[in-house]
Design a protein around this motif. Structure first.
Motif, PDB file in Angstrom:
ATOM      1  N   PRO A 135       6.372   3.113  14.483  1.00 33.79           N
ATOM      2  CA  PRO A 135       7.397   0.924  14.484  1.00 33.79           C
ATOM      3  C   PRO A 135       6.631   0.255  15.076  1.00 33.79           C
ATOM      4  N   THR A 136       7.506  -1.162  14.783  1.00 30.26           N
ATOM      5  CA  THR A 136       7.987  -2.004  15.160  1.00 30.26           C
ATOM      6  C   THR A 136       8.766  -2.351  16.149  1.00 30.26           C
ATOM      7  N   PRO A 137       8.557  -2.978  17.133  1.00 34.58           N
ATOM      8  CA  PRO A 137       9.691  -2.713  17.671  1.00 34.58           C
ATOM      9  C   PRO A 137      10.517  -3.554  18.109  1.00 34.58           C
ATOM     10  N   VAL A 138      11.859  -3.740  17.959  1.00 35.60           N
ATOM     11  CA  VAL A 138      13.430  -4.634  18.362  1.00 35.60           C
ATOM     12  C   VAL A 138      14.032  -4.475  19.819  1.00 35.60           C
ATOM     13  N   SER A 139      14.215  -5.606  19.709  1.00 37.45           N
ATOM     14  CA  SER A 139      14.927  -5.225  20.724  1.00 37.45           C
ATOM     15  C   SER A 139      16.522  -5.944  20.621  1.00 37.45           C
ATOM     16  N   HIS A 140      17.153  -5.814  21.296  1.00 39.23           N
ATOM     17  CA  HIS A 140      18.987  -5.638  21.136  1.00 39.23           C
ATOM     18  C   HIS A 140      19.145  -7.641  20.727  1.00 39.23           C
ATOM     19  N   ASN A 141      18.106  -7.980  21.332  1.00 34.60           N
ATOM     20  CA  ASN A 141      18.592  -9.929  21.971  1.00 34.60           C
ATOM     21  C   ASN A 141      18.127 -10.562  20.094  1.00 34.60           C
ATOM     22  N   ASP A 142      17.303  -9.529  19.636  1.00 36.72           N
ATOM     23  CA  ASP A 142      16.508 -10.000  18.082  1.00 36.72           C
ATOM     24  C   ASP A 142      17.823  -9.856  16.847  1.00 36.72           C
ATOM     25  N   ASP A 143      17.758 -10.466  15.979  1.00 35.59           N
ATOM     26  CA  ASP A 143      18.321 -10.177  14.859  1.00 35.59           C
ATOM     27  C   ASP A 143      17.688  -8.964  14.050  1.00 35.59           C
ATOM     28  N   LEU A 144      18.554  -7.980  14.213  1.00 35.46           N
ATOM     29  CA  LEU A 144      18.191  -7.202  13.188  1.00 35.46           C
ATOM     30  C   LEU A 144      17.634  -7.151  11.709  1.00 35.46           C
ATOM     31  N   TYR A 145      18.445  -7.899  10.949  1.00 37.13           N
ATOM     32  CA  TYR A 145      18.413  -8.377   9.556  1.00 37.13           C
ATOM     33  C   TYR A 145      16.870  -9.125   9.671  1.00 37.13           C
ATOM     34  N   GLY A 146      16.584 -10.089  10.429  1.00 35.24           N
ATOM     35  CA  GLY A 146      15.613 -10.953  10.467  1.00 35.24           C
ATOM     36  C   GLY A 146      14.459 -10.016  10.802  1.00 35.24           C
ATOM     37  N   LYS A 147      14.474  -8.926  11.905  1.00 42.97           N
ATOM     38  CA  LYS A 147      12.822  -7.955  12.271  1.00 42.97           C
ATOM     39  C   LYS A 147      12.593  -7.577  10.523  1.00 42.97           C
ATOM     40  N   VAL A 148      14.059  -6.813  10.355  1.00 39.40           N
ATOM     41  CA  VAL A 148      13.685  -6.179   9.028  1.00 39.40           C
ATOM     42  C   VAL A 148      12.723  -7.086   8.065  1.00 39.40           C
ATOM     43  N   THR A 149      12.959  -8.334   7.354  1.00 35.94           N
ATOM     44  CA  THR A 149      12.858  -9.161   7.067  1.00 35.94           C
ATOM     45  C   THR A 149      11.480  -9.122   7.225  1.00 35.94           C
ATOM     46  N   ASP A 150      11.118  -9.667   8.907  1.00 34.66           N
ATOM     47  CA  ASP A 150       9.901  -9.914   8.865  1.00 34.66           C
ATOM     48  C   ASP A 150       9.017  -8.604   8.434  1.00 34.66           C
ATOM     49  N   VAL A 151       9.390  -7.325   8.372  1.00 37.59           N
ATOM     50  CA  VAL A 151       8.463  -6.453   8.586  1.00 37.59           C
ATOM     51  C   VAL A 151       8.095  -5.898   7.043  1.00 37.59           C
ATOM     52  N   LYS A 152       8.797  -6.496   6.227  1.00 35.87           N
ATOM     53  CA  LYS A 152       8.947  -6.039   4.806  1.00 35.87           C
ATOM     54  C   LYS A 152       8.158  -7.780   4.369  1.00 35.87           C
TER      55      LYS A 152
END
Lengths: 217, 410
Positions: A135-152
């Motif tokens: 997995p790629t890490p995501v912090s509580h401060n990151d926008d989760l949806y943004g992270k998901v889009t990044d990975v995609k």
């Protein structure tokens, strides 16, 4: 100083989209690939050519993701419509290789809460790494949806023993402009990593999954 | 600040690329590995194009990696496995020849605490890491075959924590294994998911540097064993350094001793920058330029020779060059050793009063030599003079006289 002009690329993108959307439309969403034919590159001796590139728009929207989260992130995942698993769920797998392999096959990629990343190798062992899906890490401060889009939106490129490299850069439902932009970005980035830049490029071709190829260089 | 060429070694075979260099300071020499499968050793003081150690057919194809084991032993690897060489021996055969069941192409080597580790290319679904104990190399001590899913490009043993081993791969992961755990499934201590790894090093006891094939650089903390709690600082991701470092088309490598080699082959440029390992920052104010370096070919290795104010470079043009540096690079002490930290990078680290006076003598001698070397005609005469001086100096200053006799030219 790129050797491909956006007008020339646009011409070919237009033809490609025309074919896939009008001439012979398929029942699934075709991916558009950029195929790079290299020359004057020796896979045995030359420095490696591999990495990742993040594109502005998601090339393959059907990527499946799962989030390993703590309570906070599991909630966030639910609110953005992404499947999630908690630490308890992971512990239930009991480091069973078969189950973890199954999990790895079920999803294209994984994201994990930063606070859990340290535990992942202990909870799941090397099986996810072996599948190339750590997995790629995501912090509580990151926008989760943004992270998901990044990975995609991140595409991997890798050169192995053959001198041809293919990367997904978009799909046939994308706007012509965006597709042209993504192709230019990808092509220029890949070329910047080659030691002789454009001298190492033999050909550049764009192709939709089931369609014909169009040469752009 | 420019450096000047002190000597240039040229490969005899056509289209040969010199890929890696390993220094052997106690014998004032170095070994170079090349794409034609050869290993050649040259002296740093008695400059000559004739190698003092040569195995023209060390491997059947391009040598992927070499690692120094001790002052007389070197390991190398290629498609025909891992070979360990005794540099004092006159034979053309290795003392050990190791491989795996599949006879895979070995890409990387790591050495620490009597253990030699070799990493392979991906074959089918397996990219394997094998560890041999050099005191008893017949059998593999252990293997990791399930931890990477692509070519293993670099391996490093932790300098002080003997049970930690790190491996990096083109799959983008840097793994840290705890060798005290018997089972591969339990031995994975940490996985760093970054990007296709070109090199990874322990820059300090708890810090790991990762340089990727996309020219991005990041620093991560080695996790402690309290897996439930994150106490470690955030990683420091410098991103694509080509956008922040001048004339950077590629990075040769980041050396934990405190410097980084940066090249731009399309402009025939190569530069060396001091790198503050503590601050994880490059010092752009103090570049060392290597004029024309290796032409428009890629420089594959760059090593600063400690305490000599010189550096070695080698590249795809088949040349190895010894350069005179404009100033002494302050090296970081090897991890685990204490060093008095002095402020300012220009001052030398005071480790030994004896070696300091030695260095001063060397500097004075070298300054004299520099002036002479400006005129080409005088160079040859002066090289001879230098050799005589060096020989006399070697006899006086070196405790081990045997080192001169060790490498016998064939």
């Amino acid at each position: 100083m790129s050797k491909i002009t956006s007008s020339h690329v646009r011409e070919n993108v237009h033809k490609l989209l025309e074919f896939s959307n009008e001439t012979k439309k398929r029942n699934f969403l075709e991916t558009v690939e950029l195929q790079v034919g290299l020359k004057n590159y020796d896979p045995q001796r030359d420095k490696r050519f591999s990495g990742t590139l993040k594109l502005p728009q998601v090339p393959r929207p059907n990527m499946t993701l799962c989030i390993f989260g703590d309570a906070f992130d599991v909630d966030r995942a639910k609110s953005v419509g992404v499947e999630a698993m908690s630490v308890e769920d992971l512990k239930k797998l009991n480091k069973n290789k078969k189950l973890i392999k199954k999990l790895a096959k079920k999803y294209n990629a994984f994201i994990a809460s930063e606070v859990l990343i340290k535990q992942i190798p202990r909870l799941l062992g090397p099986t996810l790494s072996k599948a190339g899906k750590f997995p790629t890490p995501v912090s509580h401060n990151d926008d989760l949806y943004g992270k998901v889009t990044d990975v995609k939106s991140t595409i991997r490129f890798q050169l192995k023993k053959v001198l041809c490299l293919a990367v997904a850069v978009g799909n046939v439902e994308m706007e012509e402009d965006i597709l042209v932009n993504q192709i230019m970005m990808a092509a220029n980035f890949l070329v910047s990593l080659l030691k002789k830049n454009w001298q190492n490029v033999g050909s550049l071709v764009i192709k939709s999954t089931m369609g014909p190829s169009f040469r752009i260089y | 600040m420019r450096s000047s060429v002190l000597f240039d070694w040229q490969s005899s075979t056509k289209d040969n690329w010199v890929l890696n260099l390993e220094l052997f300071p106690s014998s004032n020499s170095f070994i170079a590995s090349a794409s034609d499968g050869s290993l050649n050793g040259y002296s740093l003081v008695n400059h000559s194009n004739t190698p003092i150690f040569s195995i023209p057919k060390a491997h059947e194809s391009s040598i992927n990696s070499i690692k120094k084991i001790d002052e007389f032993t070197l390991a190398s690897c290629s498609t025909d496995g891992v070979k360990v060489w005794d540099l004092r021996s006159l034979s053309q055969s290795p003392i050990h020849s190791l491989t795996n069941a599949k006879s895979s192409n070995f890409l990387s080597l790591g050495y620490g605490h009597n253990l030699l580790a070799g990493g392979t290319e991906l074959v089918g679904v397996d990219a394997e890491l094998h560890i041999w104990d050099l005191r008893n190399p017949q059998e593999v001590v252990r293997s990791f075959i399930d931890s990477h899913h692509d070519d293993i490009t670099c391996i490093e043993f932790h300098p002080t924590i003997s049970n930690y081993l790190m491996s990096g791969s083109t799959d983008g992961y840097v793994n840290v294994y705890d060798l005290n755990e018997q089972d591969e499934d339990d031995a994975l201590h940490q996985v760093i998911n970054y990007a296709s790894v070109h090199s990874c090093h322990f820059t300090s006891e708890k810090r790991i540097s990762i340089l990727t094939h996309m020219e991005t650089l990041a620093f991560y903390e080695l996790n402690d064993t309290n897996y439930e709690v994150i106490a470690e600082p955030e990683p420091n991701d410098l991103g694509d350094v080509r956008s922040s470092w001048p004339d950077c088309e590629y990075v040769v490598d980041l050396n934990p001793a405190g410097y980084v080699g940066v090249g731009a082959n399309s402009q025939r440029k190569l530069a060396l920058f001091p790198f503050d390992i503590q601050q994880e920052k490059i010092d752009l104010e103090k570049p060392v330029w290597f004029a024309d370096a290796h032409g428009d070919e890629v420089v594959r290795d760059l090593v600063v020779v400690p305490n000599t104010q010189t550096a070695l470079t080698c590249g795809e043009d088949g040349h190895i060059r010894l350069w005179k540096l404009p100033y002494e690079l302050t090296p970081s002490a090897p991890i685990g050793q204490k060093v008095d930290k002095t402020e300012g990078e220009a001052s030398d680290i005071e480790v030994d009063s004896d070696s300091e006076s030695e260095r001063k003598k060397e500097k004075k001698e070298k300054k004299k030599k520099e002036k002479k070397e400006k005129k080409e005609k005088k160079e040859k005469k002066d090289k001879k003079d230098k050799k005589d001086k060096d020989k006399k100096k070697d006899k006086k200053d070196k405790k081990k006289k045997k080192s001169d006799v060790r490498f016998k030219p064939y």
